[in-house]
Design an enzyme around this catalytic site. Structure first.
Site, short mmCIF file in Angstrom:
data_model
loop_
_atom_site.label_atom_id
_atom_site.label_comp_id
_atom_site.label_asym_id
_atom_site.label_seq_id
_atom_site.Cartn_x
_atom_site.Cartn_y
_atom_site.Cartn_z
N LYS A 42 23.78 -25.53 -40.33
CA LYS A 42 25.22 -25.39 -40.57
C LYS A 42 25.70 -24.03 -40.05
O LYS A 42 26.74 -23.94 -39.38
CB LYS A 42 25.53 -25.49 -42.07
CG LYS A 42 25.52 -26.93 -42.57
CD LYS A 42 25.52 -27.02 -44.09
CE LYS A 42 25.31 -28.46 -44.52
NZ LYS A 42 25.04 -28.62 -45.95
N ASP A 84 33.39 -29.68 -48.93
CA ASP A 84 32.53 -30.85 -49.18
C ASP A 84 33.33 -31.99 -49.82
O ASP A 84 32.88 -33.13 -49.85
CB ASP A 84 31.38 -30.46 -50.13
CG ASP A 84 30.03 -30.44 -49.42
OD1 ASP A 84 29.94 -30.97 -48.30
OD2 ASP A 84 29.07 -29.90 -50.00
N GLN A 126 25.13 -25.61 -51.44
CA GLN A 126 24.14 -26.60 -51.03
C GLN A 126 23.55 -27.30 -52.26
O GLN A 126 23.07 -26.66 -53.17
CB GLN A 126 23.04 -25.90 -50.22
CG GLN A 126 21.99 -26.82 -49.61
CD GLN A 126 22.57 -27.75 -48.54
OE1 GLN A 126 23.37 -27.33 -47.70
NE2 GLN A 126 22.17 -29.01 -48.57
#
Ligand code: NDP
Length: 296
Positions: free
Chosen positions: A54, A121, A98
């Site tokens: 990422k 997200d 994460q």
């Protein structure tokens, strides 16, 4: 019939190029650089690989990448304090924690502490609600990637029968919401669904997000249907470790009109959509036009 292969790797490269173009323009016209903060707690090897990837792709499209690697024993209070700091930082437009988090950290509490508009997200309950009610939301990256590929292949999805297999919060449910929003007739199948083969056989679009290697055989697929395989399963075949999807690729590709492979299908789209979401978040934060084609 042999299905058209939907090349997610090539599609993701196209999305990243579009994002990079918008970023360059934003910098030049407004002096603004989108920034993505990624928070990793602990040293889970798979999570470390994702975070590295990422960070690399964020920088490649011209954005700022802020990585926060915290010790596995980091307390919930310290993690929440970091999130508060990132929420207040004007250089940070997107925040991603994460997942999965280790057991001593309350995942819902942590995700819901992220500012809604920086939740790239799309897991914050406010974004879930905004998506469900058809309002402007941050949309979870994997379903957004699936939607982009489906729109690209079909043009309009209106009136098509879609079956989503799996009802998780990160893939199945938001996928169903997005398909509904594009006027599909949506059925969500799961582990308790009766006669699942018959349910899937009625679908013009099948999205499989289960996590069971090659569970969907070709004889569940309606001839000409589009199959989006989200599953990533590591199995051993002929003594070698291989990645396979939730669909049996060979038999499904023999019947479907189009299909995403594993690997090289949905997987690469997820990070590309994370970058697209960060760009969208930055545009919204600064009152600029949202990038066309990169949002739901
Ligand atoms: P979850 O384990 O959270 O959810 C799986 C879903 O599948 C559940 O709703 C479950 O039903 C359903 N299910 C399980 N067994 C069956 C069955 N026999 N028949 C029908 N439905 C079943 O998984 P995720 O949604 O997080 O992920 C799904 C897959 O997608 C995984 O392989 C994951 O690795 C992959 N993935 C890929 C991503 C990418 O970037 N390409 C990103 C995210 C995930 P129930 O609710 O009844 O238990």
């Amino acid at each position: 019939m042999t299905a058209q292969i939907i090349d997610g790797k090539a599609f993701a490269a196209k999305v990243r190029a579009q994002v990079a173009q918008h970023v360059a323009q934003m910098k030049q016209a407004h002096g603004i650089t989108p920034g993505l903060a990624v928070v990793l707690v602990g040293e889970d090897p798979a999570s470390q690989v994702y975070v590295r990837s990422k960070g690399k792709q964020t920088v490649e499209v011209g954005m700022n990448s802020f990585e926060h690697k915290l010790d596995a024993r980091t307390s919930e209070a310290d993690l929440l304090a970091l999130i508060a700091q990132l929420n207040a930082d004007p250089a940070v437009h997107g925040i991603l924690v994460q997942l999965p988090l280790s057991g001593h950290l309350n995942e819902d509490l942590v995700i819901n502490a992220i500012a809604t508009e920086k939740d790239v997200d799309g897991f914050h309950i406010s974004n879930v609600g905004l998506l469900a009610t058809g309002q402007k939301a941050m949309v979870p990256c994997t379903p957004l990637g699936c939607l982009m590929m489906l729109r690209d292949h079909h043009g309009s999805l209106s009136g098509l029968n879609a079956v989503v297999i799996g009802r998780s919060n990160i893939v199945g449910k938001p996928m169903a919401q997005l398909l509904l929003r594009d006027s599909c007739t949506v059925t969500v199948a799961h582990s308790r669904t009766k006669d699942i083969a018959d349910v899937v056989r009625g679908a013009d679009i099948v999205v499989a997000a289960v996590g069971r290697a090659e569970m969907v055989p070709g004889d569940w697929i309606k001839p000409g249907a589009t199959v989006i395989d989200v599953g990533i399963n590591r199995i051993e075949r002929d003594g070698k470790a291989v990645l396979v999807g939730d669909c049996d690729f060979a038999s499904c590709a023999a019947v479907a009109g189009a299909i995403t492979p594993v690997p090289g299908g949905v997987g690469p789209m997820t990070i590309a959509c994370l970058l697209a979401n960060t760009l969208t978040a930055c545009a919204r934060a600064n009152g600029l036009d949202e990038p066309q084609g990169l949002t739901a």
